[in-house]
Design an enzyme around this catalytic site. Structure first.
Site, mmCIF file in Angstrom:
data_model
loop_
_atom_site.group_PDB
_atom_site.id
_atom_site.type_symbol
_atom_site.label_atom_id
_atom_site.label_comp_id
_atom_site.label_asym_id
_atom_site.label_seq_id
_atom_site.Cartn_x
_atom_site.Cartn_y
_atom_site.Cartn_z
ATOM 1 N N LYS A 186 34.400 36.025 47.366
ATOM 2 C CA LYS A 186 35.799 35.805 47.768
ATOM 3 C C LYS A 186 36.025 36.575 49.063
ATOM 4 O O LYS A 186 36.595 37.669 49.065
ATOM 5 C CB LYS A 186 36.743 36.411 46.712
ATOM 6 N N ARG B 62 33.946 35.374 28.850
ATOM 7 C CA ARG B 62 32.603 35.441 29.455
ATOM 8 C C ARG B 62 31.714 34.294 28.992
ATOM 9 O O ARG B 62 30.790 33.900 29.692
ATOM 10 C CB ARG B 62 31.918 36.765 29.084
ATOM 11 N N ASP C 222 34.150 40.695 45.633
ATOM 12 C CA ASP C 222 35.590 40.516 45.823
ATOM 13 C C ASP C 222 36.041 41.450 46.951
ATOM 14 O O ASP C 222 35.842 41.144 48.126
ATOM 15 C CB ASP C 222 36.265 40.801 44.473
ATOM 16 N N ASP D 7 34.940 37.866 33.249
ATOM 17 C CA ASP D 7 35.931 38.093 32.184
ATOM 18 C C ASP D 7 37.326 38.369 32.717
ATOM 19 O O ASP D 7 37.524 38.681 33.897
ATOM 20 C CB ASP D 7 35.516 39.302 31.338
ATOM 21 N N ASP E 124 28.058 39.394 39.714
ATOM 22 C CA ASP E 124 28.748 38.133 39.434
ATOM 23 C C ASP E 124 29.587 37.693 40.629
ATOM 24 O O ASP E 124 29.531 36.541 41.053
ATOM 25 C CB ASP E 124 29.602 38.241 38.151
ATOM 26 N N PHE F 51 41.877 34.103 40.627
ATOM 27 C CA PHE F 51 41.208 34.886 39.589
ATOM 28 C C PHE F 51 40.488 33.925 38.659
ATOM 29 O O PHE F 51 41.095 33.072 38.031
ATOM 30 C CB PHE F 51 42.177 35.776 38.815
ATOM 31 N N VAL F 52 39.167 34.085 38.587
ATOM 32 C CA VAL F 52 38.358 33.132 37.818
ATOM 33 C C VAL F 52 37.691 33.813 36.623
ATOM 34 O O VAL F 52 37.458 35.032 36.627
ATOM 35 C CB VAL F 52 37.280 32.475 38.712
ATOM 36 N N GLY G 131 29.029 41.352 33.839
ATOM 37 C CA GLY G 131 29.410 40.022 34.334
ATOM 38 C C GLY G 131 28.259 39.124 34.741
ATOM 39 O O GLY G 131 28.421 37.918 34.868
HETATM 40 P P1 IMP Z 1 34.999 44.229 43.952
HETATM 41 O O1 IMP Z 1 34.576 45.640 43.659
HETATM 42 O O2 IMP Z 1 36.459 44.120 44.264
HETATM 43 O O3 IMP Z 1 34.121 43.521 44.928
HETATM 44 O O4 IMP Z 1 34.917 43.436 42.604
HETATM 45 C C1 IMP Z 1 33.765 43.259 41.932
HETATM 46 C C2 IMP Z 1 34.041 43.172 40.457
HETATM 47 O O5 IMP Z 1 35.402 42.864 40.135
HETATM 48 C C3 IMP Z 1 33.237 42.038 39.900
HETATM 49 O O6 IMP Z 1 31.942 42.473 39.544
HETATM 50 C C4 IMP Z 1 34.060 41.593 38.738
HETATM 51 O O7 IMP Z 1 33.733 42.364 37.606
HETATM 52 C C5 IMP Z 1 35.472 41.886 39.125
HETATM 53 N N1 IMP Z 1 36.167 40.688 39.660
HETATM 54 C C6 IMP Z 1 36.565 40.455 40.921
HETATM 55 N N2 IMP Z 1 37.166 39.253 41.045
HETATM 56 C C7 IMP Z 1 37.126 38.703 39.815
HETATM 57 C C8 IMP Z 1 37.566 37.446 39.286
HETATM 58 O O8 IMP Z 1 38.127 36.562 39.954
HETATM 59 N N3 IMP Z 1 37.357 37.262 37.948
HETATM 60 C C9 IMP Z 1 36.735 38.169 37.145
HETATM 61 N N4 IMP Z 1 36.296 39.340 37.603
HETATM 62 C C10 IMP Z 1 36.489 39.609 38.925
HETATM 63 MG MG MG Z 2 31.439 42.996 37.483
#
Ligand code: IMP
Ligand code: MG
Length: 213
Positions: free
Chosen positions: A156, A190, A128, A184, A125, A177-178, A70
């Site tokens: 986020k 992407r 979350d 992606d 990227d 969700f972006v 990403g």
């Molecule tokens: P986390 O582990 O929940 O912090 O998420 C991190 C990963 O989830 C990021 O590196 C993204 O690959 C994916 N992700 C989280 N939110 C989004 C979104 O809104 N769009 C696309 N990918 C996301």
């Molecule tokens: Mg990622």
């Protein structure tokens, strides 16, 4: 002879009298609800982030560690604005989940460079839930870098379940969700040059298909 010919041809293609072809927008129009962050806003913010990072990493042995896939666009734009000597390496992290929720995390590529005693700038990227970072950070810390700083394009905070914060954040966004600019959905979108909000009908449709299997 052939070199001359090539030059002639390339001159023809870039002739100022030819109108530049307009970028086709049709492909994503129905799937991306709206543009959240424009190309210009991203470019402006990255220059500011780069100045902050330069200030904090000047005089250090810097290793930029970027999480695949990403970060591809963000990383390329960020490091070209970093006026610092640095090394670059990648870690492959993939979460195999359905729909827009991240699932089980799998490491698909390990670091090759030695980060011991060096300053790591960890680039992702989006931050979350924080689950990815909370798995990646101990892995990097075990390699005994001098310090690790986290840089993300998007944050986020309302979705966080792990106690992780980023040191450099491009944009804080709400719970949407972006896609685009490296991010992606099911490995698509992407290549969009902006960050856009994915239309819910796209992931609802995909989810239906997965859930029926
Ligand atoms: P986390 O582990 O929940 O912090 O998420 C991190 C990963 O989830 C990021 O590196 C993204 O690959 C994916 N992700 C989280 N939110 C989004 C979104 O809104 N769009 C696309 N990918 C996301
Ligand atoms: Mg990622």
């Amino acid at each position: 002879m052939s070199a001359k010919l090539k030059i002639k041809n390339s001159k023809l293609k870039t002739s100022p009298r030819r109108a530049a072809p307009k970028r086709s927008e049709g492909a994503w129009r129905k799937e991306v609800e709206r543009v959240l962050i424009t190309e210009e806003q991203i470019a402006r913010r990255i220059r500011i982030l780069a100045r902050e990072i330069e200030r904090d990493f000047r005089g250090r042995e810097t290793v930029v560690v970027s999480l695949l896939n990403g970060t591809v666009m963000f990383l390329a734009d960020l490091i070209r604005h970093l006026n610092l000597p640095l090394r670059l390496d990648f870690m492959g992290v993939s979460s195999y989940g359905a729909g827009t929720e991240s699932g089980e995390l799998v490491f698909t590529k390990e670091l090759r460079l030695d980060v011991r005693g060096r300053d790591v700038l960890l680039v992702d990227d989006i931050l979350d839930t924080g689950r990815t970072m909370s798995r990646v950070l101990p892995k990097i810390r075990a390699l005994q870098p001098r310090r690790v700083k986290i840089c993300v394009l998007l944050d986020k905070p309302s979705r966080r379940v792990e106690k992780v914060t980023a040191d450099y954040v491009g944009f804080e966004i709400p719970d949407l969700f972006v896609v685009g600019y490296g991010l992606d959905f099911a490995e698509r979108y992407r290549n969009l040059p902006f960050v856009g909000v994915l239309h819910p009908h796209v992931y609802k449709e995909a989810c239906k298909q997965i859930c029926q299997k």
